[in-house]
Design an enzyme around this catalytic site. Structure first.
Site, PDB file in Angstrom:
ATOM      1  CG  HIS A  65      53.785 -57.029  -3.146  1.00  0.00           C
ATOM      2  ND1 HIS A  65      54.477 -57.063  -1.958  1.00  0.00           N
ATOM      3  CD2 HIS A  65      53.747 -55.734  -3.503  1.00  0.00           C
ATOM      4  CE1 HIS A  65      54.847 -55.833  -1.636  1.00  0.00           C
ATOM      5  NE2 HIS A  65      54.420 -55.005  -2.556  1.00  0.00           N
ATOM      6  CB  THR A  97      57.459 -48.285  -5.231  1.00  0.00           C
ATOM      7  OG1 THR A  97      56.846 -49.558  -5.396  1.00  0.00           O
ATOM      8  CG2 THR A  97      58.312 -47.951  -6.459  1.00  0.00           C
ATOM      9  N   PRO A  99      61.544 -51.752  -5.949  1.00  0.00           N
ATOM     10  CG  PRO A  99      63.363 -50.665  -6.896  1.00  0.00           C
ATOM     11  CD  PRO A  99      62.709 -50.934  -5.580  1.00  0.00           C
ATOM     12  CE  LYS A 100      56.886 -54.921  -4.863  1.00  0.00           C
ATOM     13  NZ  LYS A 100      57.000 -53.465  -4.962  1.00  0.00           N
ATOM     14  CG  HIS A 226      59.999 -47.709   7.371  1.00  0.00           C
ATOM     15  ND1 HIS A 226      60.320 -47.173   6.158  1.00  0.00           N
ATOM     16  CD2 HIS A 226      58.641 -47.810   7.391  1.00  0.00           C
ATOM     17  CE1 HIS A 226      59.203 -46.958   5.467  1.00  0.00           C
ATOM     18  NE2 HIS A 226      58.181 -47.336   6.184  1.00  0.00           N
ATOM     19  CD  GLU A 229      57.822 -49.744  10.653  1.00  0.00           C
ATOM     20  OE1 GLU A 229      56.649 -49.735  10.273  1.00  0.00           O
ATOM     21  OE2 GLU A 229      58.740 -50.275   9.998  1.00  0.00           O
ATOM     22  CG  ASP A 304      53.191 -46.140   6.664  1.00  0.00           C
ATOM     23  OD1 ASP A 304      54.117 -46.235   5.826  1.00  0.00           O
ATOM     24  OD2 ASP A 304      53.109 -46.858   7.674  1.00  0.00           O
TER      25      ASP A 304
HETATM   26  P1  IMP Z   1      55.750 -51.205  -2.414  1.00  0.00           P
HETATM   27  O1  IMP Z   1      57.166 -50.948  -2.000  1.00  0.00           O
HETATM   28  O2  IMP Z   1      55.231 -50.215  -3.414  1.00  0.00           O
HETATM   29  O3  IMP Z   1      55.528 -52.624  -2.852  1.00  0.00           O
HETATM   30  O4  IMP Z   1      54.834 -50.946  -1.119  1.00  0.00           O
HETATM   31  C1  IMP Z   1      54.564 -51.935  -0.153  1.00  0.00           C
HETATM   32  C2  IMP Z   1      55.805 -52.244   0.670  1.00  0.00           C
HETATM   33  O5  IMP Z   1      56.151 -51.092   1.460  1.00  0.00           O
HETATM   34  C3  IMP Z   1      55.610 -53.350   1.688  1.00  0.00           C
HETATM   35  O6  IMP Z   1      55.820 -54.617   1.116  1.00  0.00           O
HETATM   36  C4  IMP Z   1      56.660 -53.023   2.735  1.00  0.00           C
HETATM   37  O7  IMP Z   1      57.927 -53.478   2.341  1.00  0.00           O
HETATM   38  C5  IMP Z   1      56.679 -51.506   2.715  1.00  0.00           C
HETATM   39  N1  IMP Z   1      55.813 -50.967   3.771  1.00  0.00           N
HETATM   40  C6  IMP Z   1      54.568 -50.490   3.673  1.00  0.00           C
HETATM   41  N2  IMP Z   1      54.099 -50.096   4.877  1.00  0.00           N
HETATM   42  C7  IMP Z   1      55.087 -50.333   5.760  1.00  0.00           C
HETATM   43  C8  IMP Z   1      55.206 -50.128   7.165  1.00  0.00           C
HETATM   44  O8  IMP Z   1      54.296 -49.667   7.884  1.00  0.00           O
HETATM   45  N3  IMP Z   1      56.391 -50.494   7.704  1.00  0.00           N
HETATM   46  C9  IMP Z   1      57.421 -51.018   6.984  1.00  0.00           C
HETATM   47  N4  IMP Z   1      57.333 -51.216   5.671  1.00  0.00           N
HETATM   48  C10 IMP Z   1      56.177 -50.883   5.059  1.00  0.00           C
HETATM   49 ZN    ZN Z   2      56.180 -46.845   5.792  1.00  0.00          ZN
END
Ligand code: IMP
Ligand code: ZN
Length: 371
Positions: A65, A97, A99-100, A226, A229, A304
């Site tokens: 990030h 994704t 949103p940030k 999710h 986990e 994933d």
């Molecule tokens: P983004 O949402 O495009 O920034 O993708 C990365 C984010 O996805 C991470 O910061 C987590 O919040 C989430 N993420 C990715 N892989 C996993 C996982 O295996 N378990 C839970 N959350 C995940």
């Molecule tokens: Zn995931």
């Protein structure tokens, strides 16, 4: 592997920032390293490390990030990720994704998603369908159907259907989660089809996200969670009671969770490599894929984080073939069944003046044409 690559596939659990090419991450890290903003060699080591626990995966996301904070980079990675899925014959992908906001870059949650959409528009190696019911569709020549008959036809140019899911990070507050849901509603006409709950499972409480998830449902958005986990029996029950449209993982389920899941028929996004790499399941032989598959429970194979775990959708199918002995017919069926679980809305889209299909039927039709 060649056959697994050639077969049409559906990807329903892919995190944008987890699916970035290593080469791109290294290039971005080098750029920041050259500016003296990060220590390149340290970051390079973190990026190229192979085996990571679940906790280490979330540390890696913090690094990623830092590398992807500006709009142009978000656009770039989206374009590359979609092109990578298309190149291995994924015909429909739901890209999720979070949103940030980043004030120093003038980024709001809204402008972050705008940058993602820009990435979809920038894809050049393949046609991208991501606007489900825009007026523009009327004027597009849609390669899905021929003008002379209404059967599914082979395209001359490849196409990939893309829908977006907006993720709520478990670190977020109820208000922040609600903001993401509002944004998803606002962006519905640009192919945002649902909400995901993700992030470090050791953080946060179900009750924090529940109001936003309930609101999403009331407004007609699909929800995937999710789930399981980490061992957290109460939360798994609460999540299954919510009856999400899909769940991801289901690793730390106990008998009563399986019973509830199976009677609910909630489809499960299974990410074999991710689960093995993070030690969420001890070995591939012990993976719950077998039990769910044999029970004919709805499942879909997903990556994933294809970048973080060095995998691809084709590789996940290859693992199922080599570990569980599924034949080609079974694998095609497994892949095609996933069309039933997609979040693309059922609004009718106009292909030509004479033809109208729902986004789901269009996906199905295109999938079959590529078999
Ligand atoms: P983004 O949402 O495009 O920034 O993708 C990365 C984010 O996805 C991470 O910061 C987590 O919040 C989430 N993420 C990715 N892989 C996993 C996982 O295996 N378990 C839970 N959350 C995940
Ligand atoms: Zn995931």
């Amino acid at each position: 592997m060649e056959w697994c690559v050639s077969m049409p596939k559906i990807e329903l659990h892919a995190h944008l920032n987890g699916s970035i090419r290593d080469s791109t991450l290294l290039e971005l890290a080098k750029g920041l390293g050259d500016k003296g903003l990060i220590d390149f060699s340290q970051v390079e080591h973190v990026i190229l490390k192979n085996d990571r626990s679940l906790a280490e995966v979330f540390k890696l996301f913090d690094v990623i990030h830092i590398l992807t904070t500006d709009h142009a980079t978000v656009t770039r990675i989206t374009k590359e990720v979609v092109e990578d899925f298309a190149s291995e014959n994924v015909v429909y992908v739901e890209l999720r994704t979070t949103p940030k906001k980043n004030e120093s870059k003038g980024m709001s949650k809204h402008s972050y998603i705008e940058a993602v959409l820009e990435g979809l528009r920038a894809v050049s190696s393949v046609d991208v369908d991501f606007i489900p019911h825009s007026e523009e569709l009327k004027n597009l020549s849609n390669p899905l159907l021929s003008t002379t008959n209404d059967k599914c036809n082979e395209n001359t140019r490849k196409k990939i259907f893309v829908r977006l899911l907006l993720s709520i990070d478990r670190r977020e507050t109820t208000e922040a989660a609600m903001e993401t849901v509002m944004l998803a509603l606002e962006m519905g006409h640009f192919g945002v089809a649902g909400i995901d709950l993700s992030g470090n499972p050791a953080v946060g409480e179900w009750v924090t996200y529940l109001p936003a998830l309930k609101f999403a449902r009331e407004q007609g958005l699909c929800v995937t969670l999710h789930c399981g986990e980490v061992p957290n029996s109460r939360e798994i029950h609460d999540m299954l009671d919510f009856l999400p449209e899909r769940i991801g993982h289901a690793c730390f389920f106990e008998e009563d969770h399986w019973r509830k899941l199976k009677s609910s028929k909630i489809p499960v996004e299974l990410c074999l490599t991710s689960n093995i790499r993070t030690l969420s399941v001890p070995s591939i032989d012990a993976h719950h894929f077998v039990d769910l598959y044999n029970a004919k429970h709805p499942v879909v194979l997903c990556t994933d984080d294809s970048g973080v775990f060095s995998t691809s959708v084709s590789n996940e199918y290859k693992i199922v073939r080599s570990s569980f002995g599924l034949g080609r017919k079974e694998m095609l069926e497994l892949s095609k069944n996933a069309v039933e679980y997609i979040f693309a809305d059922n609004t009718v889209i106009r292909c030509y003046d004479a033809y109208e299909l729902t986004a789901r039927d269009a996906t199905y039709c295109y999938y079959v044409s590529r078999q």
